[in-house]
Design an enzyme around this catalytic site. Structure first.
Site, PDB file in Angstrom:
ATOM      1  CE  LYS A  22       6.612 -13.923  -3.826  1.00  9.91           C
ATOM      2  NZ  LYS A  22       7.828 -13.160  -4.180  1.00  9.91           N
ATOM      3  CB  THR A  23       2.604 -12.196  -5.078  1.00  9.59           C
ATOM      4  OG1 THR A  23       2.503 -10.771  -5.105  1.00  9.59           O
ATOM      5  CG2 THR A  23       1.370 -12.742  -5.766  1.00  9.59           C
ATOM      6  N   GLY A  64       9.802 -10.486  -3.870  1.00 10.38           N
ATOM      7  CA  GLY A  64       9.438  -9.740  -2.668  1.00 10.38           C
ATOM      8  C   GLY A  64       8.903 -10.625  -1.546  1.00 10.38           C
ATOM      9  CG  MET A 119       3.796  -2.596  -1.920  1.00  9.88           C
ATOM     10  SD  MET A 119       4.866  -3.487  -0.752  1.00  9.88           S
ATOM     11  CE  MET A 119       6.201  -2.304  -0.532  1.00  9.88           C
ATOM     12  NE  ARG A 146      12.584  -7.241  -5.707  1.00 10.84           N
ATOM     13  CZ  ARG A 146      11.266  -7.453  -5.613  1.00 10.84           C
ATOM     14  NH1 ARG A 146      10.619  -8.034  -6.587  1.00 10.84           N
ATOM     15  NH2 ARG A 146      10.606  -7.094  -4.518  1.00 10.84           N
ATOM     16  CG  ASP A 197       1.823  -7.149  -5.439  1.00 13.57           C
ATOM     17  OD1 ASP A 197       1.865  -6.576  -4.337  1.00 13.57           O
ATOM     18  OD2 ASP A 197       2.706  -7.026  -6.301  1.00 13.57           O
ATOM     19  CG  ASP A 215       7.681 -12.404 -14.189  1.00 14.04           C
ATOM     20  OD1 ASP A 215       6.816 -12.764 -15.015  1.00 14.04           O
ATOM     21  OD2 ASP A 215       8.103 -11.239 -14.099  1.00 14.04           O
ATOM     22  CD  GLU A 273       4.355   0.391   6.726  1.00 12.18           C
ATOM     23  OE1 GLU A 273       4.195  -0.091   5.584  1.00 12.18           O
ATOM     24  OE2 GLU A 273       4.810   1.525   6.927  1.00 12.18           O
ATOM     25  N   GLY A 274       3.546  -4.676   5.909  1.00 11.98           N
ATOM     26  CA  GLY A 274       2.742  -5.897   5.804  1.00 11.98           C
ATOM     27  C   GLY A 274       3.454  -7.088   5.185  1.00 11.98           C
ATOM     28  NE  ARG A 275       8.053  -5.921   1.091  1.00 15.51           N
ATOM     29  CZ  ARG A 275       9.070  -5.754   0.245  1.00 15.51           C
ATOM     30  NH1 ARG A 275       8.833  -5.735  -1.059  1.00 15.51           N
ATOM     31  NH2 ARG A 275      10.293  -5.586   0.684  1.00 15.51           N
TER      32      ARG A 275
END
Lengths: 547, 547
Positions: free
Chosen positions: A207-208, A78, A255, A150, A210, A181, A420-422
């Site tokens: 990176k992420t 993502g 998210m 992915r 989350d 991963d 909106e944020g990624r």
């Protein structure tokens, strides 16, 4: 392509680097490392990349030199703000050591390596069909420079296809930008390439958005800072609207499927009335009605003060963290696999699951049974948790009203923020952090390292105090069950209930629930005073302060 | 209350004023005016406020002086960024002319005037129960300083209650900050107070994010600039995500029930593949399937180039502008008023309405028949137009695929943005514009004016070239049918199909539909270079350039 005024102005921003990279640099090696658990298994699986030392770069007289070879880069998974800056830092890092070194970007994620889809990334485009101008992407959001994907790099056949294209393009090092991963797979690839003596190094970057890729070595994953600031901006705006109109309860889903870091960080930035944390729900084995009742109680308490408005933050993955919902979903998956009639399937649910199912609003119950994926499984990601909670809180309040325990009006509005944020343009923090990660990756390559993750530490200090490091990916691994088999993986960092960020929420939430303590962070600023533009996330600041 | 770093830094911003207010000022009166239509009727209804001249303020040797009286202010209707700056400009304007003049804020909108709910607005709070500190609200978003409300000031009984409290508090002037209806009512109130010789002046200020309060006198309503920039920020972020992930079509609904100015402005800022304009749909009598088919055609054309992603902007009010949907909704309202059985009611629809009804996805058809307001009417605002279109486009694409006219994957995601923008901290434009409107209102009061709207003109120039003016509200009125009776109202400004903004969309949309021409505006900047921070909206720039 047309550009906004901000894009044009922001292109000129020169991201900051750790002091080590301002002049010459020397590699300092630490002691041998061990994996965080399952040392024997991990060591056996990674004979060539296990036990390597943590390395740091320090100021020195001369720059490192880089062999005359090319580098490949892959974006995996993502989107996260700052990916383009990792690539521009990597590009500048390579060029600073080897003017002839080319950077190739594999297109559409890891599949680009396997399918041999690539473009050259350069600052001197002579053929737009095969080359991408790096200067068009500096300090911008998105992963559109080369695209992401992915596809998982897991099979040796894939690895061998990678060797083919690397040999063809003179690539001696790959940088894989991805989450837990993807970094695990980067290490598997590094190990394989070492075993096969291909001479191809592999470096990972964390990176992420989350925020679940962090540990004793990784302070934060890139993109979390920017994404949380964008969500907090719009949450703050909605809060100010709620506090002005004084007639809506806004239920805002954020998210983050597996961890609640985003919801928690946004809560610390904006001080909503309620923030649900999935990890707490799971650990305390909370039921859906407990969650609903606690929201309804806050609504009633505020209504008693004449405040029929508020804001609730909900992590996207909540449903799966509610133990009884998890059981219900599993039972439904099993039953619906052999029974196409929904009513008949529902009749066969266990007593507890049936009562949970019957407590759900009709529309949600439908989503649970009708919208299944091609494997017949319930599509949990399609469940509109924010609407589920609004409906159930409404029902609960009606009951409380009948009992004389609630006097007020309840009108709920649902929101979901994620896309909106990624791909927002990176904050100063992410712009600097990502550029440094990429520049550092180039230096790890020049130092001959493989199976390392590029890391920057001391990130709550000003960038000239940042420490550029490389950490063996195996050091962060343990064995976990995935799809029925034990696999070496980087442990996912969930919200810890004894961690400083959650404790900060816990300390304040009783007051935030009843009173209106909203904070309005406003939009990310790139040009203003440092105390506005260079703030780290509350999560990072609290975690580092607690160390 | 806790404040964000940006709030603290932004509090120090000193909004810019037109040159006339930097030193002394003199009032210059123009010629007598006429209403835009129905001159005789309007003149009869407004004997005391009809025909007054447009006035402007010009630089002069001495400041105006203000009598020793107090002023009241009211926020009316939906929130718009900058409302707090109108009030701080009004406060500073009053104090610059009369240090003893107090400003009272009526609470919760016009009802505060009627019910005598008020607080003093001051910069020296001695009693927090009755006073509000203006310095806490400078350059902030929201209407939370005194709250707003939707009570309409229409009855003489209400006006008389207003006289009571004004006399009690020594208030000789009221400033009403609102949209077209609120300004109409401000003029009715001004007329009544003149007829009754109360000595209470009334001044209006043009507010609304919808952008539909503009005409030959009003260049733009405040809040439109900021709200559109916030929406464009998140639209741009979603676009960058779409262009990175390359697998979703995002259908984004934007606030604005009656006019499509917001959707159009956001389209000009971000260049989506498709932007639907309600006014065009109505004027060209487009059907729902025409709209659906045109979107499906663009999806198919992009898919043919391998681009299975895109962005569609949808104005909130679209459904009511589709003539056949409008007929269907009216028929349903009539039928369901006397027939509680939905199936029986549907059976009685006209042939055309029945076929439209049957073309709707099940969930939407349900919303049309089941979710009615207390008067039994369909709740159009609850219809999720973005999901309606996604479902119908999906169905259409399946048919095209069967006919061999479409090869690709379609995955739609819906969004609705509205509450995210109404209370954002005002952009530099809105901060300056609103402060100037308020400061100007104080000067109109000092000049003894009533029934005027405070206006700032020449707004695409730098603020020192702004012209501070007062325009008789009657000048903007015509007679329109409202609830069955002819009423004097300010004409609502819908998107004009021969206006410069729409023509700009029209000129480009064929290219935007097929190609990826996305522009990423990024977040509002308050501190950066002027070409980033001080841009007016495209709508305003195009309209003023066309003059």
């Amino acid at each position: 392509m047309a550009k906004s005024a901000l894009q044009i102005a922001r292109a000129a921003y020169q991201p900051k680097l750790p002091k080590a990279f301002k002049g010459g640099v020397a590699l300092k090696e630490g002691k041998a490392t061990e994996s965080v658990a399952n040392q024997a298994e991990i060591k056996e699986l990674f004979p060539n990349t296990y036990g390597m030392p943590v390395v740091t770069f320090e100021e020195a007289a001369a720059k490192l030199s880089m062999g005359d070879f090319n580098v490949g880069v892959i974006l995996s998974g993502g989107q996260a703000p700052g990916g383009h800056n990792v690539i521009s830092g990597l590009f500048d890092g390579i060029k600073s050591m080897n003017k002839n070194g080319k950077l190739y970007g594999f297109l559409g994620g890891p599949s680009g390596l396997i399918d041999h889809q690539y473009m050259e990334i350069t600052d001197k485009v002579t053929d737009a069909k095969t080359q991408i101008d790096i200067n068009e992407y500096r300090n911008t959001g998105g992963f559109d420079i080369i695209g992401s994907g992915r596809t998982k790099l897991e099979e040796t056949a894939q690895f061998d296809k990678g060797i083919e294209i690397c040999n063809k393009l003179g690539i001696k090092a790959l940088v894989i930008i991805g989450g837990d991963d993807s970094n695990t797979n980067a290490c598997v690839l590094a190990e394989y390439y070492l075993q096969k003596k291909t001479g191809i190094q592999v470096i990972g970057c964390p990176k992420t958005i989350d925020g679940d890729l962090k540990n004793s070595q990784i302070e934060t994953s890139f993109g979390f800072d920017t994404a949380c600031k964008v969500y907090s901006e719009v949450i703050g705006n909605i809060m100010r609207d709620a506090n002005s109109a004084k007639k809506y309860w806004h239920f805002i889903k954020l998210m983050g499927r597996s961890a609640s870091h985003i919801a928690l960080e946004c809560a610390l930035q904006t001080q909503p009335n309620i923030c649900i944390v999935s990890e707490e729900v799971e650990q305390k084995k909370m039921t859906l009605s407990q969650i609903v009742n606690s929201i309804a109680d806050a609504v009633a308490a505020r209504a008693a003060q004449g405040n029929n408005f508020g804001v609730v933050l909900i992590p996207e993955g909540l449903i799966e963290f509610i133990p009884e919902m998890n059981v219900l979903i599993k039972e439904l998956n099993d039953l619906l696999a052999v029974e196409s009639d929904v009513k008949a399937a529902v009749a066969k649910l266990s007593a507890n699951s049936k009562s949970v199912y019957e407590s759900l609003p009709e529309a949600i119950a439908k989503q649970l049974t009708l919208e299944r994926d091609p494997h017949g499984n319930v599509q949990v990601s399609l469940i509109e948790t924010e609407k589920l909670l609004i409906e159930m809180v409404k029902t609960r309040l009606a009951a409380m009203k009948a009992e004389g325990k609630y006097v007020g009006k309840f009108s709920g509005l649902g929101h979901f923020f994620g896309y909106e944020g990624r791909c927002a343009a990176p904050s100063n923090f992410d712009a600097d952090y990502c550029y440094s990660l990429g520049y550092n990756a180039a230096n790890l390559i020049a130092s001959g390292k493989s199976g390392y993750m590029s890391l920057i530490k001391n990130t709550t200090k000003s960038s000239d105090q940042w420490i550029a490091a490389g950490v063996p990916i195996t050091m962060m691994m343990n064995m976990e069950k995935r799809h029925g088999a034990m696999k070496p993986v980087i442990r996912k960092a969930l919200v810890e209930l004894d961690g400083a960020p959650f404790k900060e929420l816990e300390k304040n939430r009783a007051e935030w629930a009843i009173n209106t303590c909203f904070v309005y962070p406003g939009p990310i600023q790139y040009f203003g005073p440092s105390e506005v533009c260079d703030l780290p996330t509350k999560t990072l600041a609290l975690e580092q302060a607690a160390k």
